[in-house]
Scaffold this motif. Structure first.
Motif, PDB file in Angstrom:
ATOM      1  N   VAL A  87      85.975  -9.406 154.052  1.00  0.00           N
ATOM      2  CA  VAL A  87      84.591  -9.696 154.446  1.00  0.00           C
ATOM      3  C   VAL A  87      84.615 -10.239 155.868  1.00  0.00           C
ATOM      4  CG1 VAL A  87      83.761 -10.148 152.111  1.00  0.00           C
ATOM      5  CG2 VAL A  87      84.664 -12.033 153.476  1.00  0.00           C
ATOM      6  N   SER A  88      83.524 -10.003 156.584  1.00  0.00           N
ATOM      7  CA  SER A  88      83.346 -10.600 157.908  1.00  0.00           C
ATOM      8  C   SER A  88      82.376 -11.758 157.759  1.00  0.00           C
ATOM      9  CB  SER A  88      82.788  -9.558 158.880  1.00  0.00           C
ATOM     10  OG  SER A  88      82.697 -10.117 160.177  1.00  0.00           O
ATOM     11  N   VAL A  89      82.756 -12.910 158.338  1.00  0.00           N
ATOM     12  CA  VAL A  89      81.977 -14.139 158.155  1.00  0.00           C
ATOM     13  C   VAL A  89      81.521 -14.679 159.508  1.00  0.00           C
ATOM     14  CG1 VAL A  89      82.052 -16.527 157.302  1.00  0.00           C
ATOM     15  CG2 VAL A  89      83.270 -14.717 156.060  1.00  0.00           C
ATOM     16  N   SER A  90      80.221 -14.978 159.632  1.00  0.00           N
ATOM     17  CA  SER A  90      79.699 -15.740 160.773  1.00  0.00           C
ATOM     18  C   SER A  90      79.998 -17.208 160.512  1.00  0.00           C
ATOM     19  CB  SER A  90      78.184 -15.557 160.905  1.00  0.00           C
ATOM     20  OG  SER A  90      77.886 -14.294 161.425  1.00  0.00           O
ATOM     21  N   VAL A  91      80.854 -17.784 161.332  1.00  0.00           N
ATOM     22  CA  VAL A  91      81.363 -19.137 161.080  1.00  0.00           C
ATOM     23  C   VAL A  91      80.382 -20.173 161.603  1.00  0.00           C
ATOM     24  CG1 VAL A  91      83.229 -20.744 161.602  1.00  0.00           C
ATOM     25  CG2 VAL A  91      83.750 -18.342 161.136  1.00  0.00           C
ATOM     26  N   ARG A  92      80.086 -21.156 160.774  1.00  0.00           N
ATOM     27  CA  ARG A  92      79.165 -22.235 161.157  1.00  0.00           C
ATOM     28  C   ARG A  92      79.878 -23.574 161.350  1.00  0.00           C
ATOM     29  NH1 ARG A  92      73.899 -21.054 159.591  1.00  0.00           N
ATOM     30  NH2 ARG A  92      73.355 -23.048 160.553  1.00  0.00           N
ATOM     31  N   ALA A  93      81.033 -23.763 160.702  1.00  0.00           N
ATOM     32  CA  ALA A  93      81.784 -25.023 160.843  1.00  0.00           C
ATOM     33  C   ALA A  93      83.233 -24.768 160.475  1.00  0.00           C
ATOM     34  CB  ALA A  93      81.185 -26.103 159.936  1.00  0.00           C
ATOM     35  N   CYS A  94      84.145 -25.503 161.145  1.00  0.00           N
ATOM     36  CA  CYS A  94      85.586 -25.376 160.890  1.00  0.00           C
ATOM     37  C   CYS A  94      86.172 -26.761 160.659  1.00  0.00           C
ATOM     38  CB  CYS A  94      86.314 -24.765 162.093  1.00  0.00           C
ATOM     39  SG  CYS A  94      85.624 -23.238 162.726  1.00  0.00           S
ATOM     40  N   GLY A  95      87.195 -26.837 159.824  1.00  0.00           N
ATOM     41  CA  GLY A  95      87.882 -28.100 159.584  1.00  0.00           C
ATOM     42  C   GLY A  95      89.057 -28.266 160.531  1.00  0.00           C
ATOM     43  N   LEU A  96      89.251 -29.506 160.999  1.00  0.00           N
ATOM     44  CA  LEU A  96      90.439 -29.861 161.789  1.00  0.00           C
ATOM     45  C   LEU A  96      91.395 -30.613 160.867  1.00  0.00           C
ATOM     46  CD1 LEU A  96      91.911 -30.150 164.544  1.00  0.00           C
ATOM     47  CD2 LEU A  96      90.562 -32.198 164.959  1.00  0.00           C
ATOM     48  N   ASN A  97      92.647 -30.178 160.842  1.00  0.00           N
ATOM     49  CA  ASN A  97      93.642 -30.784 159.957  1.00  0.00           C
ATOM     50  C   ASN A  97      94.857 -31.268 160.736  1.00  0.00           C
ATOM     51  OD1 ASN A  97      92.662 -30.365 157.067  1.00  0.00           O
ATOM     52  ND2 ASN A  97      92.379 -28.335 157.940  1.00  0.00           N
ATOM     53  N   PHE A  98      95.602 -32.172 160.103  1.00  0.00           N
ATOM     54  CA  PHE A  98      96.792 -32.707 160.760  1.00  0.00           C
ATOM     55  C   PHE A  98      97.771 -31.590 161.108  1.00  0.00           C
ATOM     56  CE2 PHE A  98      97.187 -37.116 161.586  1.00  0.00           C
ATOM     57  CZ  PHE A  98      98.479 -37.290 162.063  1.00  0.00           C
ATOM     58  N   ALA A  99      97.824 -30.565 160.251  1.00  0.00           N
ATOM     59  CA  ALA A  99      98.711 -29.433 160.527  1.00  0.00           C
ATOM     60  C   ALA A  99      98.336 -28.737 161.839  1.00  0.00           C
ATOM     61  CB  ALA A  99      98.658 -28.437 159.371  1.00  0.00           C
ATOM     62  N   ASP A 100      97.046 -28.737 162.186  1.00  0.00           N
ATOM     63  CA  ASP A 100      96.616 -28.127 163.451  1.00  0.00           C
ATOM     64  C   ASP A 100      97.139 -28.915 164.644  1.00  0.00           C
ATOM     65  OD1 ASP A 100      95.012 -26.080 162.170  1.00  0.00           O
ATOM     66  OD2 ASP A 100      93.552 -27.644 161.732  1.00  0.00           O
ATOM     67  N   LEU A 101      97.188 -30.245 164.515  1.00  0.00           N
ATOM     68  CA  LEU A 101      97.727 -31.077 165.591  1.00  0.00           C
ATOM     69  C   LEU A 101      99.229 -30.815 165.746  1.00  0.00           C
ATOM     70  CD1 LEU A 101      96.014 -34.515 164.805  1.00  0.00           C
ATOM     71  CD2 LEU A 101      95.190 -32.691 166.289  1.00  0.00           C
ATOM     72  N   MET A 102      99.913 -30.670 164.616  1.00  0.00           N
ATOM     73  CA  MET A 102     101.348 -30.390 164.668  1.00  0.00           C
ATOM     74  C   MET A 102     101.600 -28.993 165.221  1.00  0.00           C
ATOM     75  SD  MET A 102     102.719 -32.341 161.272  1.00  0.00           S
ATOM     76  CE  MET A 102     104.323 -32.623 161.975  1.00  0.00           C
ATOM     77  N   MET A 112      75.307 -27.853 149.345  1.00  0.00           N
ATOM     78  CA  MET A 112      76.385 -28.269 150.241  1.00  0.00           C
ATOM     79  C   MET A 112      76.115 -27.768 151.661  1.00  0.00           C
ATOM     80  SD  MET A 112      80.491 -27.435 149.954  1.00  0.00           S
ATOM     81  CE  MET A 112      81.022 -28.821 148.954  1.00  0.00           C
ATOM     82  N   SER A 113      76.340 -28.642 152.655  1.00  0.00           N
ATOM     83  CA  SER A 113      76.170 -28.239 154.050  1.00  0.00           C
ATOM     84  C   SER A 113      77.407 -27.480 154.519  1.00  0.00           C
ATOM     85  CB  SER A 113      75.958 -29.471 154.937  1.00  0.00           C
ATOM     86  OG  SER A 113      77.159 -30.224 155.030  1.00  0.00           O
ATOM     87  N   PHE A 114      77.268 -26.725 155.618  1.00  0.00           N
ATOM     88  CA  PHE A 114      78.423 -26.007 156.164  1.00  0.00           C
ATOM     89  C   PHE A 114      79.509 -26.992 156.606  1.00  0.00           C
ATOM     90  CE2 PHE A 114      75.128 -22.673 156.867  1.00  0.00           C
ATOM     91  CZ  PHE A 114      75.742 -21.648 156.156  1.00  0.00           C
ATOM     92  N   GLU A 115      79.101 -28.137 157.135  1.00  0.00           N
ATOM     93  CA  GLU A 115      80.085 -29.136 157.560  1.00  0.00           C
ATOM     94  C   GLU A 115      80.869 -29.657 156.358  1.00  0.00           C
ATOM     95  OE1 GLU A 115      76.956 -29.077 160.737  1.00  0.00           O
ATOM     96  OE2 GLU A 115      76.937 -29.063 158.560  1.00  0.00           O
ATOM     97  N   GLU A 116      80.184 -29.955 155.277  1.00  0.00           N
ATOM     98  CA  GLU A 116      80.883 -30.405 154.060  1.00  0.00           C
ATOM     99  C   GLU A 116      81.817 -29.316 153.542  1.00  0.00           C
ATOM    100  OE1 GLU A 116      77.937 -33.508 151.767  1.00  0.00           O
ATOM    101  OE2 GLU A 116      77.646 -31.395 151.408  1.00  0.00           O
ATOM    102  N   ALA A 117      81.335 -28.071 153.576  1.00  0.00           N
ATOM    103  CA  ALA A 117      82.140 -26.957 153.065  1.00  0.00           C
ATOM    104  C   ALA A 117      83.421 -26.780 153.883  1.00  0.00           C
ATOM    105  CB  ALA A 117      81.320 -25.667 153.084  1.00  0.00           C
ATOM    106  N   ALA A 118      83.319 -27.031 155.197  1.00  0.00           N
ATOM    107  CA  ALA A 118      84.506 -26.915 156.061  1.00  0.00           C
ATOM    108  C   ALA A 118      85.446 -28.095 155.874  1.00  0.00           C
ATOM    109  CB  ALA A 118      84.072 -26.806 157.520  1.00  0.00           C
ATOM    110  N   ALA A 119      84.969 -29.125 155.179  1.00  0.00           N
ATOM    111  CA  ALA A 119      85.788 -30.327 154.945  1.00  0.00           C
ATOM    112  C   ALA A 119      86.403 -30.343 153.555  1.00  0.00           C
ATOM    113  CB  ALA A 119      84.921 -31.581 155.127  1.00  0.00           C
TER     114      ALA A 119
END
Length: 379
Positions: free
Chosen positions: A59-74, A141-148
């Motif tokens: 599926v193709s998704v129009s993204v509204r929110a993304c989560g930042l994780n510790f793994a991304d910092l690493m 659920m909000s998009f921000e919550e869903a990304a979290a």
């Protein structure tokens, strides 16, 4: 919530904003966050990417929110082995609206609101992913919550219940208790009767931790947390969640009661500054906890390792965990706590917020700046 039109800095988009009426059409350019090389905050840049139609099963998704994780910092420092080499788009979770279906997709429709889990590649305005890696968002659920939700709550749930076998009247030590996994773990502990929670965090976060259900917040910067735990519970605790690694894993093991369980799920001690620190790496590996099966036998304790990044083949297992989490959300028993929301253009500030451990709850990235409200926190 982010606004409907495409961001001003994006290239002209024939498929605008969140809910286009149809999928397909000429592939447009969209904005993506790209890790250009390993190093400091400036290595993640906004770039234009040309989209493609979803392949069969995607599926193709129009993204509204993304989560930042510790793994991304690493990953930014070259310390995360599940990320392809740069230049690469990071991002393990996002939420948005289905905009197009690939051939053979029957269980999703254009317009569906979904959460997405992937090994990488989700920090973009538009993503194409296998339909099996998407999960319907629960009502309200909000998009921000869903990304979290996905990364932190799947991790916390499987650690506490699948490995930890958390039961009433037990005690748990949660490190980095104000972070994404920590916040999720506290909420999940509260779904079990009479669980005593010890949580480490800097002193400024203790009031927030007490409000969320931590009985004993401990300032790891000024105190020896092992001593503090022993003062209150001389025998130690039943479960320790260890995202730190190095010498802290040994301390965790020694804090376990008989039949206690240590679940190690990260090596945050490797992160000491913007860039890779060879001294910190050497110290962490030198102090890395090691024990033989025979020694375990005498201790009556368990040591478990958890890494969601290596679970991507376990589709049915993850789907069952997400179903339980969605059920808990719908019952009002868990609710992702949003620390702050940052547009893609401010990704450096977002990463800094998390790496300097200023966040209480989840740090969220959105393709465009939130409109009238800064969305500092909605709970």
């Amino acid at each position: 919530m982010s606004a409907e039109p495409a961001p001003a800095s994006a290239a002209p988009e024939p498929v605008p904003g969140p809910e286009p009426p149809t999928g397909g059409g000429e592939a447009a350019e969209h904005r993506a966050l790209v890790l250009t090389g390993f190093g400091g905050y400036d290595k993640v840049k906004v770039q234009a990417r040309r989209g493609a139609d979803p392949r069969p099963g995607e599926v193709s998704v129009s993204v509204r929110a993304c989560g930042l994780n510790f793994a991304d910092l690493m990953a930014r420092q070259g310390l995360y082995d599940r990320l392809p080499p740069p230049p690469v788009c990071p991002g393990m979770e996002c939420a948005g609206t289905v905009r197009a279906l690939g051939d053979g997709v029957r269980d999703r429709q254009v317009g569906d609101k979904v959460m997405v889990l992937a090994r990488s590649g989700l920090w973009q305005e538009v993503v194409n992913v296998p339909a099996s890696q998407t999960f319907p968002m629960p009502e309200g659920m909000s998009f921000e919550e869903a990304a979290a939700l996905l990364v932190n709550y799947i991790t916390a749930y499987m650690i506490l219940f699948d490995f930890g076998n958390l039961r009433p009247n037990q005690s748990v030590l949660i490190h980095m208790a104000a972070g994404g996994v920590g916040t999720a773990a506290i909420q999940l502990c509260k779904t079990v009767e009479n669980v005593t929670i010890f949580g480490t965090a800097s002193a400024s976060k203790h009031d927030s931790l007490k409000e969320s259900g931590v009985a004993h917040p401990i300032d790891y910067r000024t105190m020896d947390y092992a001593e503090e735990v022993r003062k209150i519970s001389p025998k130690g605790v039943d479960i320790v969640l260890d995202p730190l690694g190095g010498s802290d894993t040994s301390k965790a093991f020694n804090l376990l009661k008989p039949m206690g369980k240590l679940i190690t799920y990260g090596v945050a001690n490797l992160l000491t500054g913007q860039k890779k620190n060879l001294m910190a790496m050497a110290k962490t590996w030198w102090n890395q906890f090691s024990i033989t099966a025979l020694q375990l036998l005498h201790q009556n304790k368990a040591v478990c390792g958890y890494h969601l990044g290596y679970m991507d083949e376990e589709v049915e297992l993850l789907r069952s965990v997400v179903a339980k989490l969605v059920n808990l959300y719908s019952q009002g028993k868990i609710k992702p706590k949003i620390d702050s929301v940052w547009p893609f253009d401010q990704v450096a500030e977002a990463m800094k917020q998390m790496q300097e451990k200023k966040n209480v709850g989840k740090v969220i990235l959105v393709p465009e700046a939130p409109k009238e409200e800064s969305k500092k926190a909605e709970n």
